[in-house]
Write a protein that holds these residues in place. Structure first.
Motif, PDB file in Angstrom:
ATOM      1  N   ASP A  23     -24.395  24.325  -2.864  1.00 46.44           N
ATOM      2  CA  ASP A  23     -24.572  22.986  -3.405  1.00 46.44           C
ATOM      3  C   ASP A  23     -26.054  22.687  -3.658  1.00 46.44           C
ATOM      4  OD1 ASP A  23     -22.884  20.600  -3.988  1.00 46.44           O
ATOM      5  OD2 ASP A  23     -24.380  19.658  -2.688  1.00 46.44           O
ATOM      6  N   ILE A  24     -26.882  23.021  -2.685  1.00 44.01           N
ATOM      7  CA  ILE A  24     -28.313  22.745  -2.836  1.00 44.01           C
ATOM      8  C   ILE A  24     -28.899  23.597  -3.953  1.00 44.01           C
ATOM      9  CG2 ILE A  24     -30.574  22.990  -1.714  1.00 44.01           C
ATOM     10  CD1 ILE A  24     -29.364  21.961   0.829  1.00 44.01           C
ATOM     11  N   GLU A  27     -27.927  22.074  -7.331  1.00 36.31           N
ATOM     12  CA  GLU A  27     -28.633  20.820  -7.594  1.00 36.31           C
ATOM     13  C   GLU A  27     -30.114  21.067  -7.860  1.00 36.31           C
ATOM     14  OE1 GLU A  27     -28.833  18.009  -4.400  1.00 36.31           O
ATOM     15  OE2 GLU A  27     -29.267  16.343  -5.748  1.00 36.31           O
ATOM     16  N   LEU A  57     -43.189  20.995  -6.868  1.00 31.42           N
ATOM     17  CA  LEU A  57     -42.214  20.963  -5.776  1.00 31.42           C
ATOM     18  C   LEU A  57     -42.832  21.444  -4.452  1.00 31.42           C
ATOM     19  CD1 LEU A  57     -38.899  22.153  -7.426  1.00 31.42           C
ATOM     20  CD2 LEU A  57     -39.263  20.026  -6.185  1.00 31.42           C
ATOM     21  N   GLY A  58     -43.870  22.240  -4.565  1.00 26.71           N
ATOM     22  CA  GLY A  58     -44.621  22.618  -3.369  1.00 26.71           C
ATOM     23  C   GLY A  58     -44.009  23.759  -2.574  1.00 26.71           C
ATOM     24  N   LEU A  63     -39.934  22.512   1.774  1.00 29.73           N
ATOM     25  CA  LEU A  63     -38.768  21.878   1.154  1.00 29.73           C
ATOM     26  C   LEU A  63     -37.493  22.266   1.892  1.00 29.73           C
ATOM     27  CD1 LEU A  63     -37.755  20.120  -1.137  1.00 29.73           C
ATOM     28  CD2 LEU A  63     -37.665  22.138  -2.599  1.00 29.73           C
ATOM     29  N   SER A  66     -37.167  20.470   5.059  1.00 29.55           N
ATOM     30  CA  SER A  66     -36.825  19.084   4.790  1.00 29.55           C
ATOM     31  C   SER A  66     -35.328  18.940   4.511  1.00 29.55           C
ATOM     32  CB  SER A  66     -37.651  18.605   3.601  1.00 29.55           C
ATOM     33  OG  SER A  66     -37.549  17.226   3.442  1.00 29.55           O
ATOM     34  N   TYR A  67     -34.762  19.885   3.752  1.00 32.23           N
ATOM     35  CA  TYR A  67     -33.324  19.876   3.503  1.00 32.23           C
ATOM     36  C   TYR A  67     -32.545  20.052   4.802  1.00 32.23           C
ATOM     37  CZ  TYR A  67     -33.162  20.005  -1.629  1.00 32.23           C
ATOM     38  OH  TYR A  67     -33.226  19.680  -2.953  1.00 32.23           O
ATOM     39  N   GLU A  69     -33.538  19.377   7.708  1.00 33.16           N
ATOM     40  CA  GLU A  69     -34.014  18.428   8.719  1.00 33.16           C
ATOM     41  C   GLU A  69     -34.528  19.160   9.950  1.00 33.16           C
ATOM     42  OE1 GLU A  69     -31.413  14.976   9.220  1.00 33.16           O
ATOM     43  OE2 GLU A  69     -30.455  15.554   7.354  1.00 33.16           O
TER      44      GLU A  69
ATOM     45  N   ALA B  49     -40.941  14.781  -5.794  1.00 37.85           N
ATOM     46  CA  ALA B  49     -39.619  15.386  -5.919  1.00 37.85           C
ATOM     47  C   ALA B  49     -39.188  16.018  -4.598  1.00 37.85           C
ATOM     48  CB  ALA B  49     -39.644  16.436  -7.031  1.00 37.85           C
ATOM     49  N   ASN B  50     -40.134  16.681  -3.920  1.00 39.57           N
ATOM     50  CA  ASN B  50     -39.749  17.374  -2.683  1.00 39.57           C
ATOM     51  C   ASN B  50     -39.501  16.410  -1.520  1.00 39.57           C
ATOM     52  OD1 ASN B  50     -42.353  16.642  -2.059  1.00 39.57           O
ATOM     53  ND2 ASN B  50     -43.171  18.721  -2.163  1.00 39.57           N
ATOM     54  N   PRO B  54     -34.439  15.910  -0.743  1.00 38.53           N
ATOM     55  CA  PRO B  54     -33.861  15.947   0.610  1.00 38.53           C
ATOM     56  C   PRO B  54     -33.465  14.559   1.115  1.00 38.53           C
ATOM     57  CG  PRO B  54     -35.866  17.270   0.516  1.00 38.53           C
ATOM     58  CD  PRO B  54     -35.796  16.476  -0.764  1.00 38.53           C
ATOM     59  N   ARG B  57     -29.956  13.606   0.094  1.00 37.50           N
ATOM     60  CA  ARG B  57     -28.931  14.275   0.904  1.00 37.50           C
ATOM     61  C   ARG B  57     -28.808  13.636   2.280  1.00 37.50           C
ATOM     62  NH1 ARG B  57     -26.658  19.030  -0.455  1.00 37.50           N
ATOM     63  NH2 ARG B  57     -27.062  19.422  -2.640  1.00 37.50           N
ATOM     64  N   ARG B  58     -29.970  13.218   2.820  1.00 38.48           N
ATOM     65  CA  ARG B  58     -29.947  12.593   4.138  1.00 38.48           C
ATOM     66  C   ARG B  58     -29.183  11.259   4.061  1.00 38.48           C
ATOM     67  NH1 ARG B  58     -34.831  14.241   5.283  1.00 38.48           N
ATOM     68  NH2 ARG B  58     -35.952  12.323   4.840  1.00 38.48           N
ATOM     69  N   TRP B  69     -20.154  15.775  -8.596  1.00 39.00           N
ATOM     70  CA  TRP B  69     -20.678  16.701  -9.605  1.00 39.00           C
ATOM     71  C   TRP B  69     -20.105  16.319 -10.965  1.00 39.00           C
ATOM     72  CZ3 TRP B  69     -24.493  20.142  -9.692  1.00 39.00           C
ATOM     73  CH2 TRP B  69     -25.036  20.529  -8.462  1.00 39.00           C
ATOM     74  N   PRO B  76     -24.489  21.017 -15.402  1.00 38.59           N
ATOM     75  CA  PRO B  76     -23.817  20.247 -14.360  1.00 38.59           C
ATOM     76  C   PRO B  76     -24.862  19.551 -13.469  1.00 38.59           C
ATOM     77  CG  PRO B  76     -23.178  22.569 -14.297  1.00 38.59           C
ATOM     78  CD  PRO B  76     -24.360  22.459 -15.208  1.00 38.59           C
ATOM     79  N   ARG B  77     -24.637  18.280 -13.202  1.00 39.79           N
ATOM     80  CA  ARG B  77     -25.600  17.546 -12.367  1.00 39.79           C
ATOM     81  C   ARG B  77     -24.879  16.805 -11.257  1.00 39.79           C
ATOM     82  NH1 ARG B  77     -28.208  15.794 -17.683  1.00 39.79           N
ATOM     83  NH2 ARG B  77     -30.085  17.057 -17.844  1.00 39.79           N
ATOM     84  N   LYS B  78     -25.578  16.661 -10.156  1.00 36.62           N
ATOM     85  CA  LYS B  78     -25.014  15.937  -9.021  1.00 36.62           C
ATOM     86  C   LYS B  78     -25.435  14.476  -9.111  1.00 36.62           C
ATOM     87  CE  LYS B  78     -24.185  16.496  -4.114  1.00 36.62           C
ATOM     88  NZ  LYS B  78     -24.591  17.113  -2.862  1.00 36.62           N
TER      89      LYS B  78
END
Lengths: 317, 113
Positions: A23-24, A27, A57-58, A63, A66-67, A69, B49-50, B54, B57-58, B69, B76-78
């Motif tokens: 999923d990640i 996206e 995005l770094g 990252l 962060s996803y 956590e 963006a970074n 996240p 999602r949190r 989706w 395709p985009r979420k």
């Protein structure tokens, strides 16, 4: 050949849990494509558009954390102070005891002074590194555990340090420890290395060998207590309870010591006769001197403690 | 003159929580990540963006957003949308923001009188 985007996305998702990965990835890819498209639409060449998007995005590890956590620190703020307190405590308690033990063992095995100093320092460094590493590891794991999110040990008003004056400095602490170790070392040393040897070639100790059955171990016990006392003193400074403990420790040494001296159970007669001294010299001259020295040193130490405890009490008022 | 670095540090500190509120309000209309990023930027909520991806999602994990989706288009985009709970939270946060604004105005007026 994989593109930069492929490599970037892989770097982000590879350490994520399996079920989130797809999923990640989908996206993130869509988001990167959207951003690139916007850059190209604004007139940027496609090559630099990809570069700039990914750079923006770094760090992929950041990252990814962060996803997921995941914390991006080794020891969290919730545990930092527990960690520092424990490390200090371990170093103050374990290092001197280890050094003292190594010192005694080396002395017992008859090592030279160079070897003794070398192994004491070497072991101390080794133990310090181990203490640091394992403590850090445990706290890093706690920081990463799901459930624990509050301090290990709760802080309380009772744990506030006493404001002490005069403080006991490092020099006093070192002096106490060195003296105690020297004292213990001397007792061991005189048993195995004497200036005189008997007919069979074994050394004649200065102290009566009978003392080893009870009184020398007793003195070693007292020395261990004195070591702990010196460390506590260094941490808190003088106060009345400690001055009282100091009196108890002094009496615990003084009373048996005088009793042993008076009953002529300390000095080895064989050693005295080797020195060429008449047999009664031990009791008539040396014993009174020893008693005097013991009492004098103990009295001085007790009074010193009381004076400093008083000064500390005044300073805290 | 206050140093620029100190100013931007404090502004960042003050705005920290407002991105969440802005997201909850904007996402009353479903939107996908990059578009949301641009919208926020345009409305004066600059966010990296970074940080945003996240964060979405949190918020979804906390039940404040729902996601879907959309595969109708070539890419395709979420899409994320504010849930009922998210709406509830955004009302609470908005009210808190308003009361803060009030308090600060009172403070400043009191200072002038």
């Amino acid at each position: 050949m994989s593109t930069l985007t492929d490599r970037y996305v892989w770097a982000v998702i590879r350490s994520l849990p399996e079920k989130q990965r797809n999923d990640i990835e989908r996206e993130l890819r869509a988001s990167i494509d959207d951003a690139m498209e916007a850059r190209v639409a604004a007139g940027e060449p496609i090559r630099t558009a990809e570069h700039d998007t990914l750079l923006e995005l770094g760090d992929p590890d950041r990252l990814s954390a962060s996803y997921a956590e995941r914390p991006s620190f080794l020891i969290g703020p919730a545990y930092y102070f527990d960690y520092i307190r424990l490390l200090k405590l371990l170093y103050v308690l374990v290092l001197p005891i280890t050094a003292a033990t190594v010192f005694l063992v080396q002395l017992l095995t008859g090592a030279g002074i160079g070897a003794i100093v070398g192994s004491v320092i070497g072991t101390a460094i080794e133990v310090a590194v181990h203490l640091g590493f394992w403590t850090t590891l445990v706290f890093a794991i706690i920081t990463r555990s799901e459930k624990a999110r509050k301090p290990v040990a709760s802080w309380s008003l009772e744990s506030l340090p006493e404001r002490t004056s005069p403080r006991v400095g490092i020099p006093e602490l070192v002096a106490s420890v060195v003296f105690l170790l020297f004292f213990a070392g001397a007792i061991v040393w005189q048993q195995y290395n004497s200036v005189f040897t008997d007919a069979s070639g074994s050394p004649i100790p200065v102290l009566q060998p009978d003392l080893w059955t009870l009184w020398i171990p007793y003195v070693f016990g007292l020395i261990a207590l004195e070591l702990v006392f010196a460390i506590v003193l260094y941490r808190t400074g003088w106060n009345w309870p400690l001055a009282l403990v100091n009196v108890v420790l002094n009496v615990a040494f003084l009373v048996p010591a005088i009793w042993l001296v008076v009953n002529d159970r300390v000095l080895n007669h064989a050693f005295l006769s080797k020195l060429g001294w008449p047999d009664d010299l031990g009791m008539s001259v040396i014993a009174p001197i020893l008693v005097l020295v013991f009492v004098g040193v103990a009295a001085g130490d007790v009074i010193d403690g009381m004076v400093k405890a008083r000064r500390g009490a005044v300073a805290r008022r | 003159m206050v140093e620029q670095e100190i100013v931007s540090g404090h502004i960042q500190e003050l705005r920290r929580g407002t991105v969440v509120l802005a997201c909850l309000i904007v996402l009353r209309e479903p939107e996908y990540g990059y578009a949301l990023l641009e919208t926020l930027e345009r409305l004066g909520f600059p966010v990296d963006a970074n940080t945003l991806y996240p964060l979405l999602r949190r918020l979804e994990k906390q039940g404040l957003l729902t996601s879907d989706w959309n595969t109708d288009q070539a890419r395709p985009r979420k899409f994320y949308a504010t849930s009922a709970e998210g709406r509830e939270l955004s009302d609470v946060l908005s009210a808190d923001w308003a009361s803060l604004q009030n308090s600060i105005r009172t403070l400043e007026e009191g200072d002038n009188s």
